[in-house]
Write an enzyme that holds these catalytic residues in place. Structure first.
Site, mmCIF file in Angstrom:
data_model
loop_
_atom_site.group_PDB
_atom_site.id
_atom_site.type_symbol
_atom_site.label_atom_id
_atom_site.label_comp_id
_atom_site.label_asym_id
_atom_site.label_seq_id
_atom_site.Cartn_x
_atom_site.Cartn_y
_atom_site.Cartn_z
ATOM 1 N N ASP A 67 25.032 -54.676 -13.146
ATOM 2 C CA ASP A 67 25.846 -54.910 -14.337
ATOM 3 C C ASP A 67 26.727 -56.149 -14.212
ATOM 4 O O ASP A 67 27.967 -56.060 -14.253
ATOM 5 C CB ASP A 67 26.718 -53.667 -14.637
ATOM 6 C CG ASP A 67 25.887 -52.417 -14.839
ATOM 7 O OD1 ASP A 67 24.775 -52.531 -15.381
ATOM 8 O OD2 ASP A 67 26.350 -51.328 -14.458
ATOM 9 N N GLU A 69 19.876 -50.719 -27.176
ATOM 10 C CA GLU A 69 20.032 -49.579 -26.276
ATOM 11 C C GLU A 69 21.465 -49.492 -25.751
ATOM 12 O O GLU A 69 22.128 -48.484 -25.901
ATOM 13 C CB GLU A 69 19.053 -49.704 -25.097
ATOM 14 C CG GLU A 69 19.127 -48.582 -24.074
ATOM 15 C CD GLU A 69 18.517 -47.276 -24.565
ATOM 16 O OE1 GLU A 69 17.778 -47.315 -25.569
ATOM 17 O OE2 GLU A 69 18.790 -46.227 -23.956
#
Ligand code: FUB
Length: 462
Positions: free
Chosen positions: A38, A212
């Site tokens: 991330d 998403e």
């Protein structure tokens, strides 16, 4: 992790040696000492600060307890700043240090992150605040900023000063942040997920669009971009653009196809020193996969119409955009590539490299030796018998420019400085610090520095 990595890497080297090919020294993924995920890059004062999540070794879920920070001035050599924030920073949070983003405003750094609120069991967005990009960060509010069970905050500050917080999975939400960056006006609002705006997904009636999770919102040349993780699973990275921060969004296609042994991906984009950089994650390290991910970067150029070209994962990574000066003190945890190395907090508050065993090494890329170094010094500590630091050029087995003997110092954080003569280190070189000695852990290194001029033996404190 280091043992698995060391075994797999040495197996790969042995196999390559058997067919007579030297191992190509890739610089992606960026971090080899732990698993990272991330990516959230921030450009500040001539450096890229790369905030990441930390996948625990051997994870079989997104078991993430802390965030990590790395920084670079050249996009290739990354300095490990350790963990400036963790779930424990938020007294009200219980787990899941997932994908966040840091923004700079009013001299402060605000880190927006999703964590589970212990009281409700739901995902909430917390805010860490610090006076420097490296933290330490503290909980700005003592409670969630906003909570609706959804994740992955991204914050964008428009030219008129209005800041927006975007987040969500399965929905895409926004709220207008006030200028203090820790409160908001109005209420959390859904951005309409239309197929025109976010592409069409087939086979999932509950999710008709490709959106998403993991929005990354920014503005370039008057156009607003939302780069996001699309479809599941595996995810790919897609993007939409809009004439304003709240839309209307138009789906613009794929940025990065599904690749790289991780069923999630997560985008972060910055411009730095005249180039544009796309950060993402994959499962490329030995032992890597969907829950043991690694952050990587590619350089790219926008098309003339502002569209983003399709980007492919590489092992080479971004080109180096500045050389590294070996005549100023360099942190040992400044690394382009490493094998068998770990980092830890040093007693001086910074970081050191440690858990070094015979044959482990660090590559530092593009070191500008100029007309030649004559000596090398390093700050070392060892509770064992010490060992040697070999300074090699070009590869871990390349030209030996010098060898520094490291003594035992009586403790892993009992520091002393060692020096040794150097020859043949001129011009721009990839430097390898190769650690050798007996069995077990050898020594720790806090920092190193080369010098030009006559060599003076030095061992001791300074
Ligand atoms: O890292 C945990 C979650 O996986 C992130 O919040 C998502 O974006 C996905 O990468």
């Amino acid at each position: 992790m280091r043992r698995t990595l060391a075994i797999l890497l040495s197996l790969a080297v042995t196999m390559l040696a058997a067919v007579g090919t030297a191992p190509a020294r890739a610089d992606n993924p960026i971090v080899q000492t732990i698993h990272t995920a991330d990516p959230a890059p921030l450009v500040h004062n001539g450096r890229v600060y790369l905030y990441t999540g930390h996948d625990e070794d051997g994870s079989t879920w997104f078991t993430m307890k802390e965030w990590r920070l790395y920084s670079s001035a050249d996009m290739v050599n990354w300095t490990d700043h350790g963990s400036p924030m963790s779930v424990a920073t938020f007294s009200w949070a219980s787990k899941d240090a997932w994908a966040g983003q840091v923004v700079h405003r009013n001299g402060k750094f605000f880190w927006y992150v999703p964590v589970v609120n212990r009281a409700t069991g739901r995902m909430a967005i917390g805010v860490g605040v610090a006076n420097s990009p490296a933290g330490p960060f503290s909980d700005a509010l003592g409670r969630p900023l906003v909570e609706n069970g959804e994740i992955d905050p991204s914050v964008f500050i428009d030219d008129d000063g209005q800041a927006y917080l975007y987040w969500g999975n399965p929905n895409l939400w926004y709220v207008r942040l006030n200028s203090d960056m820790i409160s908001y006006s109005g209420s959390a609002t859904k951005i309409a997920l239309t197929t025109a705006g976010f592409g069409a997904r087939t086979g999932d009636a509950n999710r008709p669009t490709l959106y998403e999770e993991g929005p990354w919102v920014y503005k370039r040349n008057g156009l607003y971009y939302n780069v996001f993780a699309a479809k599941c699973c595996s995810e790919f990275i897609a993007y939409s653009t809009a004439p304003g921060p709240l839309g209307p969004w138009t789906y613009r296609g794929t940025v990065m196809p599904a690749q790289g042994s991780s069923f999630t991906n997560h985008a972060g984009i910055v411009d730095f020193n005249g180039g544009s950089y796309f950060f993402y994650h994959n499962g490329a390290l030995p032992g890597g996969g969907g829950f043991t991910r690694s952050v990587a970067v590619e350089k790219f150029s926008y098309n003339a119409d502002g569209s983003i070209p399709q980007i492919t994962m590489t092992t080479g990574g971004a080109p180096q955009n500045a050389t590294l000066n070996p005549y100023t003190r360099q942190e040992a945890e400044t690394i382009a590539w490493s094998s068998g190395v770990e980092t830890e907090r040093a007693s001086d508050g910074g970081m050191n490299v440690g858990f070094l065993e015979n044959g482990d090494y660090i590559k530092v890329k593009g070191v500008a030796f100029g007309s030649g170094a004559t000596s090398f010094s390093a700050r070392i500590a060892s509770a064992a018998a010490g060992g040697r630091i070999e300074l090699r050029l070009g590869s871990p087995t390349g030209t030996l420019a010098g060898t520094c003997t490291v003594p035992g110092t009586g403790g892993w954080q009992t520091w002393t400085t060692v020096s040794c003569p150097i020859s043949a280190a001129t011009g721009n070189q990839d430097l390898y610090l190769r650690f050798t000695g007996g069995s077990g852990y050898l020594f720790n290194v806090d920092w190193w520095q080369f010098a030009a001029g006559s060599f003076v033996t030095e061992t001791g404190n300074r």
